[in-house]
Every structure is written in structure tokens, then in C-alpha cells.
Design a protein around this motif. Sequence first.
Motif, PDB file in Angstrom:
ATOM      1  N   LEU A 204      -2.906  21.075   0.083  1.00  9.43           N
ATOM      2  CA  LEU A 204      -2.628  21.908   1.254  1.00  9.43           C
ATOM      3  C   LEU A 204      -1.663  23.044   0.894  1.00  9.43           C
ATOM      4  O   LEU A 204      -1.847  24.193   1.316  1.00  9.43           O
ATOM      5  N   TYR A 205      -0.651  22.754   0.072  1.00  9.00           N
ATOM      6  CA  TYR A 205       0.310  23.760  -0.333  1.00  9.00           C
ATOM      7  C   TYR A 205      -0.368  24.841  -1.175  1.00  9.00           C
ATOM      8  O   TYR A 205      -0.138  26.030  -0.969  1.00  9.00           O
ATOM      9  N   VAL A 206      -1.200  24.444  -2.091  1.00 14.05           N
ATOM     10  CA  VAL A 206      -1.894  25.403  -2.938  1.00 14.05           C
ATOM     11  C   VAL A 206      -2.824  26.265  -2.100  1.00 14.05           C
ATOM     12  O   VAL A 206      -2.887  27.489  -2.271  1.00 14.05           O
ATOM     13  N   LEU A 207      -3.598  25.634  -1.191  1.00 13.64           N
ATOM     14  CA  LEU A 207      -4.512  26.397  -0.330  1.00 13.64           C
ATOM     15  C   LEU A 207      -3.735  27.397   0.537  1.00 13.64           C
ATOM     16  O   LEU A 207      -4.127  28.561   0.661  1.00 13.64           O
ATOM     17  N   LEU A 208      -2.673  26.922   1.132  1.00 10.92           N
ATOM     18  CA  LEU A 208      -1.891  27.798   2.003  1.00 10.92           C
ATOM     19  C   LEU A 208      -1.219  28.916   1.199  1.00 10.92           C
ATOM     20  O   LEU A 208      -1.221  30.073   1.616  1.00 10.92           O
ATOM     21  N   SER A 209      -0.636  28.580   0.042  1.00  8.95           N
ATOM     22  CA  SER A 209       0.084  29.593  -0.721  1.00  8.95           C
ATOM     23  C   SER A 209      -0.853  30.589  -1.387  1.00  8.95           C
ATOM     24  O   SER A 209      -0.481  31.720  -1.624  1.00  8.95           O
ATOM     25  N   ARG A 210      -2.063  30.203  -1.710  1.00  9.02           N
ATOM     26  CA  ARG A 210      -2.991  31.089  -2.395  1.00  9.02           C
ATOM     27  C   ARG A 210      -3.923  31.828  -1.436  1.00  9.02           C
ATOM     28  O   ARG A 210      -4.293  32.966  -1.711  1.00  9.02           O
ATOM     29  N   LEU A 211      -4.286  31.212  -0.343  1.00  8.08           N
ATOM     30  CA  LEU A 211      -5.277  31.827   0.545  1.00  8.08           C
ATOM     31  C   LEU A 211      -4.675  32.304   1.863  1.00  8.08           C
ATOM     32  O   LEU A 211      -4.769  33.485   2.211  1.00  8.08           O
TER      33      LEU A 211
ATOM     34  N   THR B 195       0.814  -1.214   0.000  1.00  7.59           N
ATOM     35  CA  THR B 195       0.000   0.000   0.000  1.00  7.59           C
ATOM     36  C   THR B 195       0.850   1.268   0.000  1.00  7.59           C
ATOM     37  O   THR B 195       0.324   2.372   0.076  1.00  7.59           O
ATOM     38  N   TYR B 196       2.187   1.111  -0.097  1.00 10.89           N
ATOM     39  CA  TYR B 196       3.060   2.291  -0.075  1.00 10.89           C
ATOM     40  C   TYR B 196       2.803   3.227  -1.262  1.00 10.89           C
ATOM     41  O   TYR B 196       2.816   4.438  -1.113  1.00 10.89           O
ATOM     42  N   ALA B 197       2.568   2.704  -2.402  1.00 12.76           N
ATOM     43  CA  ALA B 197       2.385   3.524  -3.584  1.00 12.76           C
ATOM     44  C   ALA B 197       1.128   4.363  -3.455  1.00 12.76           C
ATOM     45  O   ALA B 197       1.126   5.571  -3.759  1.00 12.76           O
ATOM     46  N   SER B 198       0.032   3.761  -2.995  1.00 12.42           N
ATOM     47  CA  SER B 198      -1.204   4.522  -2.839  1.00 12.42           C
ATOM     48  C   SER B 198      -1.060   5.558  -1.712  1.00 12.42           C
ATOM     49  O   SER B 198      -1.575   6.672  -1.795  1.00 12.42           O
TER      50      SER B 198
ATOM     51  N   TRP C 160      -1.490   9.592  -2.228  1.00 14.04           N
ATOM     52  CA  TRP C 160      -2.405  10.430  -1.452  1.00 14.04           C
ATOM     53  C   TRP C 160      -1.628  11.461  -0.601  1.00 14.04           C
ATOM     54  O   TRP C 160      -2.108  12.572  -0.379  1.00 14.04           O
ATOM     55  N   LEU C 161      -0.446  11.117  -0.197  1.00 13.50           N
ATOM     56  CA  LEU C 161       0.397  12.082   0.539  1.00 13.50           C
ATOM     57  C   LEU C 161       0.751  13.258  -0.359  1.00 13.50           C
ATOM     58  O   LEU C 161       0.663  14.421   0.039  1.00 13.50           O
ATOM     59  N   VAL C 162       1.148  12.989  -1.593  1.00 13.62           N
ATOM     60  CA  VAL C 162       1.514  14.041  -2.525  1.00 13.62           C
ATOM     61  C   VAL C 162       0.285  14.870  -2.875  1.00 13.62           C
ATOM     62  O   VAL C 162       0.351  16.103  -2.954  1.00 13.62           O
ATOM     63  N   VAL C 163      -0.895  14.205  -3.085  1.00 12.57           N
ATOM     64  CA  VAL C 163      -2.109  14.927  -3.419  1.00 12.57           C
ATOM     65  C   VAL C 163      -2.508  15.833  -2.262  1.00 12.57           C
ATOM     66  O   VAL C 163      -2.799  17.031  -2.438  1.00 12.57           O
ATOM     67  N   CYS C 164      -2.531  15.281  -1.045  1.00 12.20           N
ATOM     68  CA  CYS C 164      -2.917  16.102   0.143  1.00 12.20           C
ATOM     69  C   CYS C 164      -1.917  17.237   0.351  1.00 12.20           C
ATOM     70  O   CYS C 164      -2.299  18.381   0.643  1.00 12.20           O
TER      71      CYS C 164
END
Length: 163
Positions: free
Chosen positions: A23-30, A8-11, A15-19
Motif C-alpha cells: 500500500l505504501y509503495v502504491l500510494l508513494s509511486r502512483l 497466529t500473531y507472527a503470520s 501480512w500486515l507489513v506486506v500489505c
Amino acid sequence: MPQLDITTYASQLFWLVVCFGVLYVLLSRLALPRIATALEERRDRIADELDQAAQLKKQSEEVLAAYEASLAESRERAHALSQETRHKVQQEAEAQRQKIDAELREKVADAEARIKNSRTQAREQLQGISSELAGLILQQVAGTSIPQQQIDESVAKALKRRE
């Protein structure tokens, strides 16, 4: 534990990269622009307040300098007024002393004149009485009469010797 299962490491990494990306986009934009704006406003407000504090400090120093100058001027005026008043009082006292001295000299001169007049009158009366008495004594003791003018001259000489 499913986290430790290698299959299950790949999944999990996906999901770690997606989250993390979301989170990075939300924090950097908002969130981060809002935080940066708040920090900038705070920095500007602090700078404005420091400038305002510096201006108030400068104004208070100017007011303090003006107050001290006014206080020094007031002290100088009070000292000058005190000196002037002291000088006036001394002049008035001196004038009054001179006036009293003049009055006293006048009274002393009047008193001396009255004493001299009284002494002269007393001397004249004493001379007159002494002349009469001497004439009476000579007449009764010696039985002779001497001219009154001669008795007056003798009494006057005797009184002058006593002075």
C-alpha cells in the motif's frame, strides 16, 4: 476469535507489513505524485488567477481614474461653455438694450422736437389771434385804432410774462 490467538500473531504481523508495504509503495509511486501534481497545478492556477485579478484591478483603477478625469474635464468644459454662453447672452442683451435705448432717445428727441414745434406754432397762432382780438376789442371799446405792430409787441410781452 482467531485474531486474538497468540500462535497466529507472527503470520498476522507478516501480512500486515506486506500489505502496508504494498500500500505504501502504491500510494508513494502512483497516488501521491498525482495528488501532489494536482495540488501544484491548483496552487499555480490560483496564483495566476490572483495575478490576473491584480492586473484587472489595476486596469479598472486606471479606467476609473481616466473616467473621473474625463468627467472632471467634461464638467469644466460644460462650466466654461455655460459661462461663455451666459457672457454672450449678456453681451447680446446689453447691445440690444443700448440699441433700444438709442432708438427711444431718438424717438423722444423727435417727439420733443415735434412738441416744441407744435408749441411754437400754437404760440404764434395764439399771439396772432390775441393780437387781432386785442386790436378789435380796442377798436370797438375805445373807438381808436392802434398800430398793429404796437399791439403785437404788447401781446408778445404779456405772453412772455405768463410763461
